[in-house]
Enzyme design. Structure first.
Site, PDB file in Angstrom:
ATOM      1  CE  LYS A 132      62.662   0.120  73.263  1.00  0.00           C
ATOM      2  NZ  LYS A 132      62.147  -0.708  74.230  1.00  0.00           N
TER       3      LYS A 132
ATOM      4  CB  THR B 151      44.422  17.930  69.249  1.00  0.00           C
ATOM      5  OG1 THR B 151      46.022  17.970  69.734  1.00  0.00           O
ATOM      6  CG2 THR B 151      44.632  17.845  67.849  1.00  0.00           C
TER       7      THR B 151
ATOM      8  CG  ASP C  59      55.241  17.895  70.225  1.00  0.00           C
ATOM      9  OD1 ASP C  59      54.870  16.728  70.007  1.00  0.00           O
ATOM     10  OD2 ASP C  59      55.787  18.243  71.247  1.00  0.00           O
TER      11      ASP C  59
ATOM     12  CG  ASP D 193      50.687   6.931  71.201  1.00  0.00           C
ATOM     13  OD1 ASP D 193      50.581   7.880  71.538  1.00  0.00           O
ATOM     14  OD2 ASP D 193      50.193   5.851  71.316  1.00  0.00           O
TER      15      ASP D 193
ATOM     16  CE1 TYR E 178      48.016  13.465  74.591  1.00  0.00           C
ATOM     17  CE2 TYR E 178      50.292  13.361  74.290  1.00  0.00           C
ATOM     18  CZ  TYR E 178      49.080  12.925  74.833  1.00  0.00           C
ATOM     19  OH  TYR E 178      49.525  11.739  75.765  1.00  0.00           O
ATOM     20  CD  GLU E 179      47.196  22.065  67.133  1.00  0.00           C
ATOM     21  OE1 GLU E 179      46.678  21.018  66.885  1.00  0.00           O
ATOM     22  OE2 GLU E 179      47.478  22.861  66.397  1.00  0.00           O
TER      23      GLU E 179
ATOM     24  CD  GLU F   5      41.422  13.165  66.163  1.00  0.00           C
ATOM     25  OE1 GLU F   5      42.624  13.606  66.886  1.00  0.00           O
ATOM     26  OE2 GLU F   5      40.196  13.486  66.714  1.00  0.00           O
TER      27      GLU F   5
ATOM     28  CG  ASP G 194      45.363  -1.670  67.238  1.00  0.00           C
ATOM     29  OD1 ASP G 194      45.541  -1.061  65.940  1.00  0.00           O
ATOM     30  OD2 ASP G 194      46.048  -2.266  67.627  1.00  0.00           O
TER      31      ASP G 194
HETATM   32  N1  SAM Z   1      44.980  12.942  69.204  1.00  0.00           N
HETATM   33  C1  SAM Z   1      45.087  13.315  70.449  1.00  0.00           C
HETATM   34  C2  SAM Z   1      45.612  14.679  70.735  1.00  0.00           C
HETATM   35  O1  SAM Z   1      46.215  15.188  69.769  1.00  0.00           O
HETATM   36  O2  SAM Z   1      45.289  15.272  71.742  1.00  0.00           O
HETATM   37  C3  SAM Z   1      45.480  12.275  71.341  1.00  0.00           C
HETATM   38  C4  SAM Z   1      47.028  11.851  71.088  1.00  0.00           C
HETATM   39  S1  SAM Z   1      47.673  10.673  72.076  1.00  0.00           S
HETATM   40  C5  SAM Z   1      49.433  10.917  72.077  1.00  0.00           C
HETATM   41  C6  SAM Z   1      47.633   9.245  70.870  1.00  0.00           C
HETATM   42  C7  SAM Z   1      46.390   8.513  71.076  1.00  0.00           C
HETATM   43  O3  SAM Z   1      46.209   7.590  69.948  1.00  0.00           O
HETATM   44  C8  SAM Z   1      46.213   7.777  72.514  1.00  0.00           C
HETATM   45  O4  SAM Z   1      45.028   8.029  72.861  1.00  0.00           O
HETATM   46  C9  SAM Z   1      46.220   6.301  71.897  1.00  0.00           C
HETATM   47  O5  SAM Z   1      45.684   5.552  72.825  1.00  0.00           O
HETATM   48  C10 SAM Z   1      45.670   6.352  70.611  1.00  0.00           C
HETATM   49  N2  SAM Z   1      46.342   5.062  69.740  1.00  0.00           N
HETATM   50  C11 SAM Z   1      47.440   4.944  69.533  1.00  0.00           C
HETATM   51  N3  SAM Z   1      47.782   3.788  68.590  1.00  0.00           N
HETATM   52  C12 SAM Z   1      46.415   3.383  68.130  1.00  0.00           C
HETATM   53  C13 SAM Z   1      45.805   2.517  67.208  1.00  0.00           C
HETATM   54  N4  SAM Z   1      46.729   1.739  66.590  1.00  0.00           N
HETATM   55  N5  SAM Z   1      44.702   2.577  67.063  1.00  0.00           N
HETATM   56  C14 SAM Z   1      43.854   3.415  67.769  1.00  0.00           C
HETATM   57  N6  SAM Z   1      44.108   4.396  68.662  1.00  0.00           N
HETATM   58  C15 SAM Z   1      45.599   4.621  68.773  1.00  0.00           C
END
Ligand code: SAM
Length: 227
Positions: free
Chosen positions: A123, A194, A155, A119, A196-197, A45, A97
């Site tokens: 933009k 999840t 969503d 995320d 967020y879900e 994931e 990352d």
């Molecule tokens: N997947 C989880 C959920 O559905 O509850 C978290 C969603 S949260 C909006 C997005 C997560 O992705 C954040 O914790 C962020 O730090 C991580 N993230 C965003 N870009 C990333 C990247 N390039 N590499 C690793 N993690 C990343």
């Protein structure tokens, strides 16, 4: 999701037995089965946040090896705390990352990728940072098995529309697309929510999901890069 810096989170991660510390070393790709000590499929994931989804999946599917990937230490720390409460042998974590994903997994080493509530990077100039963008799909195509799949839930309608539009130019095929996951009895079987879900479906937001597989372009690119 970016929690405020939690003092000591970097140190805690550096010392954690659940985190693969040497992942960005050149010898890491191709060694995941050895690290888990078995030949079970590997599901990852990317952007796992606090880890509720992947921890639950690992508990429910002991015959699959899971790797949770998160960019921020303060967020990953929450997933490690879940592991301290309930240790699972088939779950490991990476703080990195996702841009570097092909440095960590070898060609065809991964059976399935999950992207959950990625995320949105609204933009236009940041489109290539979106985890379902064609730039990321190209990376995923390199590490997935030939018949490997990627599942994406969100969503965010704009992000989902963008993700669907990216498929054809990137050479991927949609196997499943739904614009209302939570009212689809078949697709809800085995669905693990999840963080967020839970939050956004409780507000009444529909949840969008696709399941895709790498098409010919991704495969031939992979063959070109690695043979
Ligand atoms: N997947 C989880 C959920 O559905 O509850 C978290 C969603 S949260 C909006 C997005 C997560 O992705 C954040 O914790 C962020 O730090 C991580 N993230 C965003 N870009 C990333 C990247 N390039 N590499 C690793 N993690 C990343």
């Amino acid at each position: 999701m970016r929690l405020r810096n939690i003092t000591g989170s970097r140190e805690a991660i550096a010392e954690s037995p659940y985190v693969v510390q040497e992942a960005l070393q050149p010898e890491c790709p191709g060694t995941w089965s050895k690290m888990f000590g078995n030949e079970n499929p590997i599901h990852i994931e990317i952007g796992m946040g606090k880890g509720k989804f992947i921890h639950t999946m690992a508990r429910e599917h002991p015959g699959i090896n899971y790797v949770g990937i998160e960019k921020y230490s303060s967020v990953l720390l929450r997933a490690l705390q879940k592991m301290e409460k309930e240790e699972l042998p088939n779950l490991k974590f990476l703080r990195m990352d996702a841009e570097d994903i092909v440095k960590v997994f070898g060609p065809g080493e991964v059976d399935r990728i999950y992207l959950n509530f990625s995320d949105p990077w609204p933009k236009d100039r940041h489109a290539k940072r979106r985890l379902p963008s064609r730039q990321f799909l190209e990376r995923y195509g390199q590490i997935l098995k030939q018949d490997g799949q990627l599942e994406f839930k969100t969503d965010n309608r704009e992000l989902f529309d963008f993700a669907v539009e990216e498929l054809e130019p990137a050479g991927w095929t949609a196997q499943v697309i739904t614009y209302d996951l939570h009212h689809d009895e078949d697709l809800m079987q085995g669905n693990v929510m999840t963080e967020y879900e839970e939050k956004f479906s409780a507000l009444g937001n529909p949840i969008y999901k696709y399941v895709i597989s790498a098409g010919n372009q991704a495969r031939s690119k992979r063959a070109f890069d690695f043979t």
